[in-house]
Design a protein around this motif. Structure first.
Motif, PDB file in Angstrom:
ATOM      1  N   THR A 174       0.862  -0.986  -0.138  1.00 47.25           N
ATOM      2  CA  THR A 174       0.053  -0.060  -0.064  1.00 47.25           C
ATOM      3  C   THR A 174       0.887   1.231   0.044  1.00 47.25           C
ATOM      4  OG1 THR A 174      -0.058   0.135   2.299  1.00 47.25           O
ATOM      5  CG2 THR A 174      -1.837  -1.038   1.134  1.00 47.25           C
ATOM      6  N   MET A 175       2.157   1.183   0.579  1.00 46.17           N
ATOM      7  CA  MET A 175       2.973   2.479   0.666  1.00 46.17           C
ATOM      8  C   MET A 175       2.195   3.429   1.287  1.00 46.17           C
ATOM      9  SD  MET A 175       5.997   1.651   0.095  1.00 46.17           S
ATOM     10  CE  MET A 175       6.867   0.106  -0.735  1.00 46.17           C
ATOM     11  N   ASP A 176       1.472   3.164   2.377  1.00 48.88           N
ATOM     12  CA  ASP A 176       0.634   4.244   3.033  1.00 48.88           C
ATOM     13  C   ASP A 176       1.371   4.692   4.449  1.00 48.88           C
ATOM     14  OD1 ASP A 176      -1.224   6.030   4.048  1.00 48.88           O
ATOM     15  OD2 ASP A 176      -2.879   4.537   4.815  1.00 48.88           O
ATOM     16  N   PHE A 177       1.814   5.755   4.649  1.00 47.88           N
ATOM     17  CA  PHE A 177       2.500   6.345   5.723  1.00 47.88           C
ATOM     18  C   PHE A 177       1.747   7.545   6.576  1.00 47.88           C
ATOM     19  CE2 PHE A 177       5.640   4.901   2.864  1.00 47.88           C
ATOM     20  CZ  PHE A 177       6.355   3.811   3.493  1.00 47.88           C
ATOM     21  N   GLU A 212       2.268   5.353  -6.358  1.00 44.65           N
ATOM     22  CA  GLU A 212       1.060   5.560  -6.941  1.00 44.65           C
ATOM     23  C   GLU A 212       0.923   5.831  -8.570  1.00 44.65           C
ATOM     24  OE1 GLU A 212      -2.081   5.951  -5.882  1.00 44.65           O
ATOM     25  OE2 GLU A 212      -1.470   5.157  -3.812  1.00 44.65           O
ATOM     26  N   GLY A 213       2.264   6.266  -8.883  1.00 44.41           N
ATOM     27  CA  GLY A 213       2.381   6.442 -10.405  1.00 44.41           C
ATOM     28  C   GLY A 213       2.429   4.961 -10.901  1.00 44.41           C
ATOM     29  N   ARG A 251       1.593   2.079  -9.705  1.00 43.48           N
ATOM     30  CA  ARG A 251       0.295   1.399  -9.706  1.00 43.48           C
ATOM     31  C   ARG A 251      -0.885   2.023 -10.846  1.00 43.48           C
ATOM     32  NH1 ARG A 251      -2.552   0.850  -3.918  1.00 43.48           N
ATOM     33  NH2 ARG A 251      -2.384   3.279  -3.929  1.00 43.48           N
ATOM     34  N   ASN A 252      -0.674   3.144 -10.939  1.00 48.20           N
ATOM     35  CA  ASN A 252      -1.441   3.781 -12.277  1.00 48.20           C
ATOM     36  C   ASN A 252      -1.164   3.190 -13.343  1.00 48.20           C
ATOM     37  OD1 ASN A 252      -3.258   5.110 -10.104  1.00 48.20           O
ATOM     38  ND2 ASN A 252      -2.106   7.256 -10.559  1.00 48.20           N
ATOM     39  N   LYS A 253       0.000   3.017 -13.590  1.00 44.75           N
ATOM     40  CA  LYS A 253       0.520   2.485 -14.816  1.00 44.75           C
ATOM     41  C   LYS A 253       0.123   0.973 -15.022  1.00 44.75           C
ATOM     42  CE  LYS A 253       3.258   3.427 -18.534  1.00 44.75           C
ATOM     43  NZ  LYS A 253       2.797   4.094 -19.716  1.00 44.75           N
ATOM     44  N   VAL A 254       0.209   0.097 -13.857  1.00 36.98           N
ATOM     45  CA  VAL A 254      -0.031  -1.226 -14.013  1.00 36.98           C
ATOM     46  C   VAL A 254      -1.571  -1.380 -14.202  1.00 36.98           C
ATOM     47  CG1 VAL A 254      -0.279  -3.287 -12.677  1.00 36.98           C
ATOM     48  CG2 VAL A 254       1.849  -1.819 -12.541  1.00 36.98           C
ATOM     49  N   SER A 255      -2.513  -0.540 -13.707  1.00 32.93           N
ATOM     50  CA  SER A 255      -3.830  -0.451 -13.862  1.00 32.93           C
ATOM     51  C   SER A 255      -4.220  -0.218 -15.380  1.00 32.93           C
ATOM     52  CB  SER A 255      -4.509   0.524 -12.887  1.00 32.93           C
ATOM     53  OG  SER A 255      -4.400   0.138 -11.596  1.00 32.93           O
ATOM     54  N   GLU A 256      -3.557   0.813 -15.843  1.00 32.68           N
ATOM     55  CA  GLU A 256      -3.752   1.130 -17.261  1.00 32.68           C
ATOM     56  C   GLU A 256      -3.019   0.186 -18.343  1.00 32.68           C
ATOM     57  OE1 GLU A 256      -4.811   3.457 -20.598  1.00 32.68           O
ATOM     58  OE2 GLU A 256      -5.067   3.693 -18.516  1.00 32.68           O
ATOM     59  N   ASN A 257      -2.004  -0.484 -17.901  1.00 33.45           N
ATOM     60  CA  ASN A 257      -1.477  -1.711 -18.690  1.00 33.45           C
ATOM     61  C   ASN A 257      -2.654  -2.831 -18.659  1.00 33.45           C
ATOM     62  OD1 ASN A 257       0.639  -0.320 -19.642  1.00 33.45           O
ATOM     63  ND2 ASN A 257       1.959  -1.331 -18.145  1.00 33.45           N
TER      64      ASN A 257
END
Length: 333
Positions: A73-76, A98-99, A101-107
């Motif tokens: 999650t990388m939530d601090f 986040e960048g 994760r967005n890229k993976v979701s788009e792919n």
């Protein structure tokens, strides 16, 4: 972990020790400075510094441990007492995460669209392919009819392979386990390859003692299709023997041919994706996908595939079906 921390802070520790050595050295060469007092000061400084190291270790290592635990999650946001450097690192990591994760979701979205488009294309191609089959049946020139039937079958099998390759990742959603008539599944696949077998002078011998298995009929047909296609492809004017029997409460299905066989150095790799052959590397007809997909489908059905082969003596592929009780236990049915 503490050793790693000491290595990371090695420059701090070295600087502190040098300063203490410098104080002792000055007291040693300057008689106006009490050496005993300086040694007492150094002793207290060492104790304070060691306490400081332990406290910093607990604080900093907590951050790095949370960094490892938060990799999904990388939530601090729950960390209230981050140091300035820790906050900078946390914000940078979160931003990059986040960048990505967005890229993976788009792919993933693009891959799903591509998969859906390919599946749609395959289904659309099947319509003219069926029409072509009807046109071939009306041909009066038998030689031309055999040649066109063979080429039609090649296209049909390649499309079928592509269709199942796209479905295998979601195979569990498509399974319907039932008591399956092994004989009807095998005969249906043999009939599909009939024209190809006639062209190559290949016949079939059957000895099916065990005729029913608990499995998914559609995916079992796909597995058998790959094995039969492989046997016919590398055989010439010979018979393919298909047998089934019961051993130790399990159904064993064997497909044996007397074709060119498989080199011993290739046997461990024949189920790998894209692998064709080292002995016949120039064979452009091989795609290296049939046996790979058969193994993937068999794994989902809890079917074990084994092979025995020798160059010039043919190959025997053996399917070992799970026991009924084991299959129910594994699948939770």
């Amino acid at each position: 972990m503490f050793t790693t921390y000491l290595k990371e802070r090695g420059s701090w520790i070295l600087l502190f020790l040098l300063l203490q050595f410098l104080a002792v050295f000055i007291a040693y060469i300057d008689s106006a400075v009490s050496l005993t007092s300086i040694l007492y000061y150094v002793f207290l400084s060492l104790i304070i510094f060691m306490v400081f190291l332990v406290m910093r270790y607990q604080k900093e290592m907590k951050f790095y441990q949370e960094l490892e635990e938060a990799q999904d999650t990388m939530d601090f946001s729950h960390r209230e007492f981050l140091s300035p450097f820790e906050r900078m690192a946390a914000e940078s990591i979160t931003r990059h995460f986040e960048g990505l994760r967005n890229k993976v979701s788009e792919n993933e979205r693009m891959l799903d669209e591509e998969k859906d488009e390919l599946l749609s294309w395959i289904h659309e191609v099947k319509t003219p392919l069926t029409a072509l089959s009807l046109m071939i049946d009306r041909l009066e020139n038998q030689t031309l009819k055999k040649e066109m039937t063979y080429e039609w079958l090649r296209i049909h099998l390649l499309l079928d392979q592509q269709l199942h390759q796209r479905r295998i990742p979601f195979m569990e959603n498509d399974l319907y386990i039932e008591q399956t008539d092994l004989e009807s599944v095998i005969f249906g696949e043999v009939k599909t390859l009939q024209s190809w077998c006639i062209q190559k002078g290949i016949g079939f011998d059957f000895d099916l003692e065990s005729k029913e298995v608990m499995t998914d009929a559609k995916w079992l047909a796909f597995i058998i299709r790959q094995l039969l296609t492989n046997a016919v492809k590398y055989s010439e004017r010979s018979d393919i023997l298909i047998t089934s029997d019961q051993r130790n409460g399990q159904t064993i299905l064997e497909v044996a041919d007397t074709g060119r066989g498989i080199d011993s150095r290739d046997l461990p790799r024949i189920f790998e994706k894209g692998f064709t052959s080292t002995a016949h590397h120039q064979d452009n007809a091989a795609t290296g996908m049939g046996l790979y997909l058969a193994r993937k489908a068999a794994d989902s059905l809890k079917i074990k595939i084994d092979v025995e082969s020798a160059p010039g003596k043919g190959s025997t592929f053996k399917l070992t079906f799970p026991k009924s009780n084991d299959f129910v236990r594994i699948t939770g049915m």
